[in-house]
Design a protein around this motif. Structure first.
Motif, PDB file in Angstrom:
ATOM      1  N   LEU A  51      19.185   4.098 -19.803  1.00  0.00           N
ATOM      2  CA  LEU A  51      17.849   4.506 -19.389  1.00  0.00           C
ATOM      3  C   LEU A  51      17.184   3.426 -18.549  1.00  0.00           C
ATOM      4  N   LYS A  52      17.345   2.167 -18.949  1.00  0.00           N
ATOM      5  CA  LYS A  52      16.779   1.065 -18.163  1.00  0.00           C
ATOM      6  C   LYS A  52      17.369   1.061 -16.758  1.00  0.00           C
ATOM      7  N   GLN A  53      18.690   1.280 -16.666  1.00  0.00           N
ATOM      8  CA  GLN A  53      19.351   1.305 -15.365  1.00  0.00           C
ATOM      9  C   GLN A  53      18.840   2.479 -14.524  1.00  0.00           C
ATOM     10  N   ILE A  54      18.685   3.637 -15.153  1.00  0.00           N
ATOM     11  CA  ILE A  54      18.179   4.816 -14.442  1.00  0.00           C
ATOM     12  C   ILE A  54      16.758   4.553 -13.930  1.00  0.00           C
ATOM     13  N   MET A  55      15.917   3.963 -14.781  1.00  0.00           N
ATOM     14  CA  MET A  55      14.543   3.670 -14.377  1.00  0.00           C
ATOM     15  C   MET A  55      14.508   2.643 -13.245  1.00  0.00           C
ATOM     16  N   LYS A  56      15.393   1.680 -13.299  1.00  0.00           N
ATOM     17  CA  LYS A  56      15.469   0.665 -12.241  1.00  0.00           C
ATOM     18  C   LYS A  56      15.836   1.320 -10.912  1.00  0.00           C
ATOM     19  N   GLU A  57      16.837   2.199 -10.953  1.00  0.00           N
ATOM     20  CA  GLU A  57      17.251   2.900  -9.735  1.00  0.00           C
ATOM     21  C   GLU A  57      16.157   3.837  -9.240  1.00  0.00           C
ATOM     22  N   ALA A  58      15.452   4.479 -10.170  1.00  0.00           N
ATOM     23  CA  ALA A  58      14.359   5.384  -9.792  1.00  0.00           C
ATOM     24  C   ALA A  58      13.243   4.598  -9.102  1.00  0.00           C
ATOM     25  N   ARG A  59      12.947   3.393  -9.619  1.00  0.00           N
ATOM     26  CA  ARG A  59      11.925   2.562  -8.985  1.00  0.00           C
ATOM     27  C   ARG A  59      12.350   2.146  -7.581  1.00  0.00           C
ATOM     28  N   LYS A  60      13.633   1.797  -7.430  1.00  0.00           N
ATOM     29  CA  LYS A  60      14.136   1.446  -6.096  1.00  0.00           C
ATOM     30  C   LYS A  60      13.957   2.622  -5.143  1.00  0.00           C
ATOM     31  N   TYR A  61      14.327   3.804  -5.615  1.00  0.00           N
ATOM     32  CA  TYR A  61      14.209   5.004  -4.791  1.00  0.00           C
ATOM     33  C   TYR A  61      12.750   5.271  -4.443  1.00  0.00           C
ATOM     34  N   GLU A  62      11.877   5.132  -5.445  1.00  0.00           N
ATOM     35  CA  GLU A  62      10.451   5.359  -5.226  1.00  0.00           C
ATOM     36  C   GLU A  62       9.898   4.347  -4.223  1.00  0.00           C
ATOM     37  N   ASN A  63      10.294   3.097  -4.348  1.00  0.00           N
ATOM     38  CA  ASN A  63       9.845   2.070  -3.416  1.00  0.00           C
ATOM     39  C   ASN A  63      10.327   2.375  -2.005  1.00  0.00           C
ATOM     40  N   THR A  64      11.561   2.846  -1.886  1.00  0.00           N
ATOM     41  CA  THR A  64      12.106   3.213  -0.576  1.00  0.00           C
ATOM     42  C   THR A  64      11.326   4.385   0.001  1.00  0.00           C
ATOM     43  N   GLU A  65      11.063   5.389  -0.842  1.00  0.00           N
ATOM     44  CA  GLU A  65      10.282   6.552  -0.406  1.00  0.00           C
ATOM     45  C   GLU A  65       8.903   6.114   0.079  1.00  0.00           C
ATOM     46  N   ASN A  66       8.244   5.262  -0.696  1.00  0.00           N
ATOM     47  CA  ASN A  66       6.910   4.790  -0.325  1.00  0.00           C
ATOM     48  C   ASN A  66       6.954   4.012   0.984  1.00  0.00           C
ATOM     49  N   ALA A  67       7.983   3.214   1.168  1.00  0.00           N
ATOM     50  CA  ALA A  67       8.134   2.453   2.417  1.00  0.00           C
ATOM     51  C   ALA A  67       8.343   3.409   3.582  1.00  0.00           C
ATOM     52  N   ASP A  68       9.156   4.453   3.381  1.00  0.00           N
ATOM     53  CA  ASP A  68       9.394   5.438   4.435  1.00  0.00           C
ATOM     54  C   ASP A  68       8.104   6.175   4.794  1.00  0.00           C
ATOM     55  N   ILE A  69       7.319   6.545   3.801  1.00  0.00           N
ATOM     56  CA  ILE A  69       6.052   7.234   4.040  1.00  0.00           C
ATOM     57  C   ILE A  69       5.091   6.309   4.787  1.00  0.00           C
ATOM     58  N   ALA A  70       5.023   5.057   4.352  1.00  0.00           N
ATOM     59  CA  ALA A  70       4.144   4.093   5.014  1.00  0.00           C
ATOM     60  C   ALA A  70       4.563   3.892   6.464  1.00  0.00           C
ATOM     61  N   ALA A  71       5.869   3.808   6.706  1.00  0.00           N
ATOM     62  CA  ALA A  71       6.365   3.639   8.080  1.00  0.00           C
ATOM     63  C   ALA A  71       6.026   4.864   8.919  1.00  0.00           C
ATOM     64  N   ALA A  72       6.172   6.043   8.353  1.00  0.00           N
ATOM     65  CA  ALA A  72       5.847   7.274   9.087  1.00  0.00           C
ATOM     66  C   ALA A  72       4.360   7.324   9.412  1.00  0.00           C
ATOM     67  N   MET A  73       3.514   6.891   8.472  1.00  0.00           N
ATOM     68  CA  MET A  73       2.069   6.885   8.714  1.00  0.00           C
ATOM     69  C   MET A  73       1.714   5.891   9.816  1.00  0.00           C
TER      70      MET A  73
END
Length: 86
Positions: A51-73
């Motif tokens: 679960l810790k590993q899954i949450m870590k990967e989910a945070r990485k994905y979320e951070n990437t998504e947020n970076a992509d959204i910020a770049a698009a904006m």
């Protein structure tokens, strides 16, 4: 009278043997219970790590998504600023 004594001794012997068997059975059950608890704890520990590993990967994905959204904006605002519209 002797017959009663003999019957009582036989009954007490049988009860004693039954108590010893129950004691052995309880000891076996205790060992099995401890073994099951240890197995459960190992599985739970593994699940926590997963679960810790899954949450870590989910945070990485979320951070990437947020970076992509910020770049698009930023791109949108740059295009808007350069052209006055998109």
């Amino acid at each position: 009278m002797q017959n009663t004594i003999n019957n009582t001794q036989a009954t007490l012997t049988a009860l004693g043997q039954t108590v010893l068997k129950l004691d052995r059975d309880l000891e076996t059950l205790d060992k099995a219970t401890v073994n099951n608890i240890q197995k459960y704890n190992k599985v739970q520990s593994r699940a926590r790590k997963d679960l810790k590993q899954i949450m870590k990967e989910a945070r990485k994905y979320e951070n990437t998504e947020n970076a992509d959204i910020a770049a698009a904006m930023i791109d949108y605002h740059e295009m808007y600023d350069a052209n006055g519209c998109v």
